[in-house]
Structures are given as C-alpha cells and as structure tokens.
Design a protein around this motif. Sequence first.
Motif, PDB file in Angstrom:
ATOM      1  N   PHE A 190      -7.188  -4.037  -2.755  1.00  0.00           N
ATOM      2  CA  PHE A 190      -7.016  -2.712  -2.601  1.00  0.00           C
ATOM      3  C   PHE A 190      -5.516  -2.283  -2.456  1.00  0.00           C
ATOM      4  CE2 PHE A 190      -6.949   1.370   0.071  1.00  0.00           C
ATOM      5  CZ  PHE A 190      -7.903   2.074  -0.849  1.00  0.00           C
ATOM      6  N   TRP A 242       7.773   1.691   6.746  1.00  0.00           N
ATOM      7  CA  TRP A 242       7.390   0.309   6.498  1.00  0.00           C
ATOM      8  C   TRP A 242       8.392   0.002   5.207  1.00  0.00           C
ATOM      9  CZ3 TRP A 242       1.338   1.195   6.782  1.00  0.00           C
ATOM     10  CH2 TRP A 242       1.126   1.088   8.295  1.00  0.00           C
ATOM     11  N   ILE A 275       0.714  -1.118   0.062  1.00  0.00           N
ATOM     12  CA  ILE A 275      -0.047  -0.053   0.090  1.00  0.00           C
ATOM     13  C   ILE A 275       0.956   1.212  -0.007  1.00  0.00           C
ATOM     14  CG2 ILE A 275      -1.560   1.407   1.481  1.00  0.00           C
ATOM     15  CD1 ILE A 275      -2.884  -1.164   2.154  1.00  0.00           C
ATOM     16  N   ILE A 311      -0.166   6.421   5.114  1.00  0.00           N
ATOM     17  CA  ILE A 311       1.022   6.442   4.321  1.00  0.00           C
ATOM     18  C   ILE A 311       1.995   7.609   4.572  1.00  0.00           C
ATOM     19  CG2 ILE A 311       1.578   6.662   1.949  1.00  0.00           C
ATOM     20  CD1 ILE A 311      -0.996   5.428   0.837  1.00  0.00           C
ATOM     21  N   TYR A 330      -6.424   6.655   5.394  1.00  0.00           N
ATOM     22  CA  TYR A 330      -5.447   5.897   4.445  1.00  0.00           C
ATOM     23  C   TYR A 330      -4.293   7.125   3.992  1.00  0.00           C
ATOM     24  CZ  TYR A 330      -4.216   4.891  -0.492  1.00  0.00           C
ATOM     25  OH  TYR A 330      -3.698   4.388  -1.659  1.00  0.00           O
ATOM     26  N   SER A 380      -3.749   0.502  -4.986  1.00  0.00           N
ATOM     27  CA  SER A 380      -2.785   1.257  -4.240  1.00  0.00           C
ATOM     28  C   SER A 380      -1.468   1.404  -4.783  1.00  0.00           C
ATOM     29  CB  SER A 380      -2.733   1.182  -2.776  1.00  0.00           C
ATOM     30  OG  SER A 380      -2.303   2.175  -2.085  1.00  0.00           O
ATOM     31  N   GLU A 381      -0.895   0.189  -5.083  1.00  0.00           N
ATOM     32  CA  GLU A 381       0.483   0.129  -5.462  1.00  0.00           C
ATOM     33  C   GLU A 381       0.483   0.436  -6.967  1.00  0.00           C
ATOM     34  OE1 GLU A 381       2.630  -3.427  -4.415  1.00  0.00           O
ATOM     35  OE2 GLU A 381       4.660  -2.561  -5.345  1.00  0.00           O
ATOM     36  N   THR A 412     -12.242   6.870   6.321  1.00  0.00           N
ATOM     37  CA  THR A 412     -11.319   5.879   5.727  1.00  0.00           C
ATOM     38  C   THR A 412     -10.115   6.672   4.835  1.00  0.00           C
ATOM     39  OG1 THR A 412     -13.104   4.238   5.933  1.00  0.00           O
ATOM     40  CG2 THR A 412     -11.225   3.750   4.635  1.00  0.00           C
ATOM     41  N   VAL A 467     -11.300  -2.497   3.130  1.00  0.00           N
ATOM     42  CA  VAL A 467     -10.412  -1.393   3.013  1.00  0.00           C
ATOM     43  C   VAL A 467      -9.832  -1.291   4.293  1.00  0.00           C
ATOM     44  CG1 VAL A 467     -10.215   1.070   2.346  1.00  0.00           C
ATOM     45  CG2 VAL A 467     -11.487  -0.468   0.721  1.00  0.00           C
ATOM     46  N   ALA A 510      -6.562   5.749  -5.804  1.00  0.00           N
ATOM     47  CA  ALA A 510      -6.999   4.865  -4.847  1.00  0.00           C
ATOM     48  C   ALA A 510      -8.150   5.789  -4.018  1.00  0.00           C
ATOM     49  CB  ALA A 510      -5.963   4.284  -4.019  1.00  0.00           C
TER      50      ALA A 510
END
Lengths: 435, 474
Positions: A317, B37, A290, B30, B26, A321-322, B22, A374, A329
């Motif tokens: 998902f 990560w 992600i 990130i 999200y 995203s990738e 959400t 999600v 997304a």
Amino acid sequence: MDRAIQLRRRMSRTNEKPLAIAVMGFQAACMLLLAFKDPSVDWFSVRMAVLLPLGTLTGLWLTSKCCADRCMFLLTAFLCSLSVILLRAVFSTTGKAAQQAQYLGLSIPVMFFGVLLPRFFTGREEKFIGFAMLFGVCFMLSPFAFHTSSAARSWIRVLGHQMQPSELMKPATVFILASCFTQGRRASDWGGGVFFGALNCLILFAQKDLGAMLLYFLLTAAMFAAGTGRWKLALGAVGAAAGLAVIFVVFIAGKIDGFGYLITRIEIWKNPWSGAHESSRQIVQGLMSIVSGGLFGAGLGLSSARKVAVVASDYIFAAVSEEFGIVFALCVLAVYMVLLIRGMGAAGSARSRFHALVAFGACFELTVQMLLIVCGNLHIVPLTGVTLPFVSEGGSSLMGSMLLMGMMMGVSAVNARDEYDDLMQASGGREVDPE
Amino acid sequence: MKETRAAIRLITGILLALVLLTGFVYVARIQANRVRWLNRAQNTRIQDARKTTLQGTIFDSAFTVLAESPEPGVRRYIQDKNIRLALSHTLGDQKGMSETGVENRHATTLLGMTDLTGTDRTLQTLRGDAVAGCDIVLTLNAEMCAYMASQFPSGSRGACAVINYRTGAILGKVSLPGYDPAAMDQGAQDTAYYDRVLQYRYAPGSTYKIVTLTAALKNLPGVESEMFDCQGVWSFADRVLQCAGGTAHGSLDLKSAFSQSCNITFASLAYRMGAEAMKAASEDFGVNVQFAFDDIVLYESHCLNSSLAAGEVIQAGFGQGKTELTPLHMAMIAGAIANEGVMMEPKLIREVRRHAGGTVSSMQPAQWRTVTDADTARTVARYMYAAVHDRLSTGKNADISGYTAGYVCGKTGSAEVSSDKTKATNAWYVGFLYGDEEHPYAIAVVVEGGGSGGQTAAPIASRVLKKAIQMDLY
C-alpha cells in the motif's frame, strides 16, 4: 444466442463496457510506460501490455458465460494487474513481476472454479462437511510436519513452491462455516462450526501467525452472528477474546519463548521513531514512503518505495501511495469499497441462507484483511503480516483471494438464475424479450 | 433468513464506515505529518534529490547569502568561518549530522519537494531548467550570531538565544561548540552536532524561580506582603538545602528573596503550594508539553513529570532536581512574561520564495499559549527588574550602560550539575527588555561550567542585547 442466457446476463445489472475499457486501458498504458521507461526496451512489460488486457477480456467473457457479476470481475482484474504493475515499477528487475504474472495466470481458472462452487454445493453441502473439516484441520496442521524452517512455521513446500495453508484454507473455511451455521439456532446445530473455528485459531496461534489467527477468529464470529442470529453470544466471544489478548500481551507473551517479538511489535508501534529496534526501520521507511507521493505520486517507476523492507507484500500500500499518489490510493480504497458493496449485495439478495453466508463470509474476510494491513501501514494499528488482497505479492494469498472472489461471483450467478426463474414464473412461462 | 439479511446489512454498514474512516485517516495523517516525516535523516530520498535538484538559497534577515547551490549536487557556504561556526546548527549540513538545522529540517522546501505545486514544477520542466527548490529567508541575523559566539569565554560550551517576544521570531541563536558545514570530513567534537539551544535540556537553576514566583502569586494570596526567614541552610528529610555559598539572607520579603535569589524561600513556596500546583504552573509555561512547531524542532522540557515526592517539589522550586529545560524554552518563558503572559510560537523562517521569484509563504506570528494573566506577568516583570537593579541583587551585570529606552529585567541562575559541590555550576541568565517597543528582546544565556550566573552569563547577555539594539534587529 440463447435468450435465457441473455436475460440472465442483463439481470446482473452492469453496463460493463466503460469499466472494461478503463481497466484494460489502464493495464496497457501502465505496462507500456514501464516498457519504454529505460533506454533499452523491457520486453516483459511489452508482453504484459498485451497479456493483461487479453486476460481481462477472457475473464470478462467467462464471467458473462457464467452470468456472474462482471463489475466484481473487472475490479478484481484491476487490483490484480495493479500488483504486476507495482512489482515491475518498484523493482529494477522483472523477477517478482514475472512470478506474480504467472500466479495471476494460474489464479484465473481457480477463480472460475470458485464461481461454480456455490451452485455445485447447493443442497448437498452437508454431505461434505465432516470430510472437509477433517481435511481442513490436517491441511492447517501440515506446516508442523513439513515446515521449511523453524522460523516460519506457517509455510509448507510443495513442488518447489512455498505455500501458506492458512491462505488457501480461507475459502474452504468460509464454505464449512456457512454450512455449519445454516442448520439452526441450537448449540447442537452450530457447535461443530464453532469448534472448527476455534481449532483453526489454536493451530494458527501455535504457528505464531497471529494476523491470520485474528482474521479467522473475526470471520468465525461474524459468520456465526449472521448465520445463527445469536448476536449476544458472538459479541461476548469477541469481548472475551479481546480481554484474553490483552492479558496475554501484558502478562504472558514476554515470558514465553518465541512470542517476544509481539512485545517488540507493540513497542515499535507505540514509538517507531525512537529507532530503539532495528525492525522499526520498516515502519519508519513505510511512513516516509506513504507521505512521499503527494497528491499525484512520484510517477510510475520513479519512486523509492523499494527502500521499505518487504514492500512487495506487507507494504504494497505504501508503494501504491508513493508511485501513484493520494488520489489514486483513495481510488484503490474505493474499489475495495465497491467490491464490498457488490459482494454484500449478492449476499443480501441470495435466496438461501447458505449462499448468503458464503458470499458474506468471503466478502467479510477480504475487507477485514484489507483494513488490517492498510491500517497497519498507516500506523493506526500494530502491523500484522497479512497481505493486501489481490495486490500483495504471493501465490497462496492470490489463489485464496481469487477463490473467495470467485465464490462471491458464483453466488451472484446463482442469484441471477433465481431471479430469472421468478420472472419466468411471473410471465407464465412465456418467452421474455430480453430487449 | 430475515435476521441473516439484517445481520449482513449491519456488518456491511460497519465495514463501510471503517473503510471510509481509514480513507479519512490516511489523508489526515499525510496532511498533518508530511513535512515532519519527510525531513528525517533516515529519508534517503533527500540525498537522492540533492544530486539532481538545484537546492534553494538560505538568506539571513539582512539577505546575506548563507548557503547556495550554483549547480545540483554542490553546496557552498558563506566565506566567513566565524559565521559558519556560529550558524552551524541553525543551518544544518548536507550529511544530515544535525537533526534540527534548516538544511535538514527544511530539506524538502529547499529541494522543492513540499512547497512547490505541480504547476510550479511543470513550468520549470517546460522552461527546460533544472528542477529548483525554494529559497529560505531566516529571521535571524548572521553577524549577530557570530557576535554572540564571540562573547563567550573562548573554548567554552553553552548556548544563547535572542527572540522577539512580540512576534516569536528568533533573532539570533548560537550553540557552542559549533562545527563547520563546509568541512564535514574533518569531524567535530563529540557533542558538537547537537544544537544546545534546541536539543539540550539543562537544569535551569534559579532562573526557574520565574515560574515558581508566577505560581506563588496565583496560588498563595497575600504572599507579596509576607516575610521569610532564611538561615542559609534548611535540612529536609535526608537532604540539606543551601543558598548560594551557604550565606544566610536573614529576614526578607518576597521581592528581595527573588532579587537575591534565595533558594530556601522558593523551596518553601513550592512546598507550600504542593506538587500538583507547581506542576500545573510549569505546564502552563509549556513544560512537559510536546512541542510541534512548524519552523523548528524543540525538545520537550521536564519538571515533576516522573515523581511528585516532596523532595522533588522542593528542588523544582529553584529549578534543580529533575527539572530540565532547553535554553530556547527559557527565552520563551522570559518573553511570555514581557508579552503580558502570552507565549508566542517561535519562528525561524521569515519567508519561503520561489527560485524564479515570488513568495510562497511568509512568517505569520502566532500565539502559542497564555502562561498567566497580564497583571501577574507585570508583577513578575517588576520583580525581574528588581533582580537586575536592586542594591543586593544578583543580576547587576546584566544592566546595559547608557540604555534608557526601556527597562532591563532578568534573572540569574547558577545550576548545579551534580551533587559534587566542587564541580562548577552552569551559569544562566534569562531576561528581556521591557517597555521598548522598538526592541522587544528576550534572551537566555547558559555557559556550561561557567560558575556564577551573575558573574559569567549576565555580562554576556548585557553585551549581546546592546549589540542587538545597535543593529536595530526586529
């Protein structure tokens, strides 16, 4: 052309052309990019570059014929084609994408069958309830008799295909609950529906499909609250269920054979990086996937999303995203949001409580399912094995979702007809010029 | 019908809010975790990218090249083997054996996966170059690190870190034994891949009296003028506490108790303050706190985090029991005392540069937390001066001959590693140079099984700091 039809079509209030062009352009562009990515041309993708837009166009024409919401259809078509595109882009072989494209072809008639249902059932839903409930429960129970392996008790095998009754039963459940909860406020009016919902949850619990159980439970509770207006009762049920769930997880799950995985899932959710469990690999790889995309993604077919276990269904998902990046997304989330608004809009403007509940239930189910998976992918809630509607790989899930979407569109078509009738009445039966 | 519509509206609103939330989470996730990560050993994208991307060069603060890639897929390290071994954990390796090294913790920077913008990448592609990552300039000096390693008794295990307590920059760090990143096929000793400076939690022993002292000055008013009585042995419940070697210190004040490292005095101070106060004081210093620094991975330190029993508190008073800290954290604690009670965020990266030239980002010193007020910090610093210079003090060997620009302050420790008294203790020294603005160094040294801190660790610290002053590191 029949003026009445023309007028009703106008009432669905969409100028669909730019959206249609954008969706078809997206489908063709993505498939062509994938077709010529490697030195040897991938003919499957070339075919898809033609077939996906053609399918969209056909569906749009059919939607127009039914006077249903074209915006809903086009956005659904976008999500469905995203599924084929992603499966082709992520995997080096065409197998999964081709399979999904086949399912997609089959699911379009299913969707338009769904469009016809709300009108067909108008006024005669009660005749079918008893039979539908009985059939539904039998169908949900069928994996116990025909299950394919002892590990997966929520699947059956039909004509060489694996299928999951709980996915296919979603639309029927929405219908059954909608007709049960429109009777009245007394317990004798809604008792049957609540009983049916509870029975479904019990069956799914026995099949250890807890993600689906949660969905069915929330669906029943929400439709009950909306249909009967008995908020306190619905909230009480949700609270009691949450309490029971906590008690079950903390005190009981570890002791019952077969539910140990639940404890593992929660431990993994608490600390996925410790690597204490072999299956925490999935969430670790998913999270890396992600964050790997950046703003605009690694590029179509250039990601490493295939390293995530079950990326095609549970973690699609992450692939979005990738491959496509954060911006895209977020757009996908926005598409679900527009579908939510349009679907609930159709529910809110329906004339009968039955139609309102059908559209509401379908829309609620799809949105909650999307949120569950999600948020599971983003590591906000423990991962449940539900699919991302329309995008995840899988036939049963696609059919179920398409039928639900078809029902929402069907309600929008019924609304368009009702509004047309109103207009005709107001104008004293004179022909109204659609222009 | 009306109430159904109202219900639909309400639930729609809730669902809309959830979808929006959400989306927000999200992006926030990130934003917050991307670099952390991605730079995990499990991320195979890094190995893939190394085959096609020109990895950035790593320089030390004197711009010596430590690692470079003449072409994609090839990595060359500095010729001098001593420097390679001394820097192994700091640099990391291409195999991902080190979790904390720059080549691993900052792999995406070296590969241009995170620090380059889309424009940078597009320009590179247009020029027709191989995709090149960013170069990294470290805050530490390679020669210094090799010198630090050479000062340990040969074959010993241990760790040493020197930081600039004004900026938080790590000027030198070494973990023994090391491994050779240029010869990864040969394997290494069992624990050689761990960076003892960052990843090993040692019992700090008497060096932890710095924290107990700070807590006592705050929680026990008038403690400075009290007299304590040490019989050399104190039986508490089923345990017997001893001062080093069982020697009785007799009657002494707080400062002498600190400079002569009297366990019994500090155990009684911790007992009087109580578990909560001792724990809170530790946490002020960053113990039991999850570190989330940008430049380095530093493992969490512990004190009184599981049990608050009286026996535990007493042992925490002189850094034994379940108390355990990383060497870098001990250096940060000493540095915070020298820096008027302000602990700086440790920094390892002086600058990130584009391959074609130009700075992407450079080091910004940042305060991490205030551990105590400036007055208390000054008092503790005076005590630490006494612990090096008083007639009977344990840290005499830490003094630097001929050094007059500032004051050498510190605290020794000889930490027991098991209840078996015949087993050699870990030798500790933690300290700093006070009042020398050109050389604001804090240091932590630990020699595993080195015995007495004053005998083994303090001389190492003295020589290392002398070298740092000579090299004029900042």
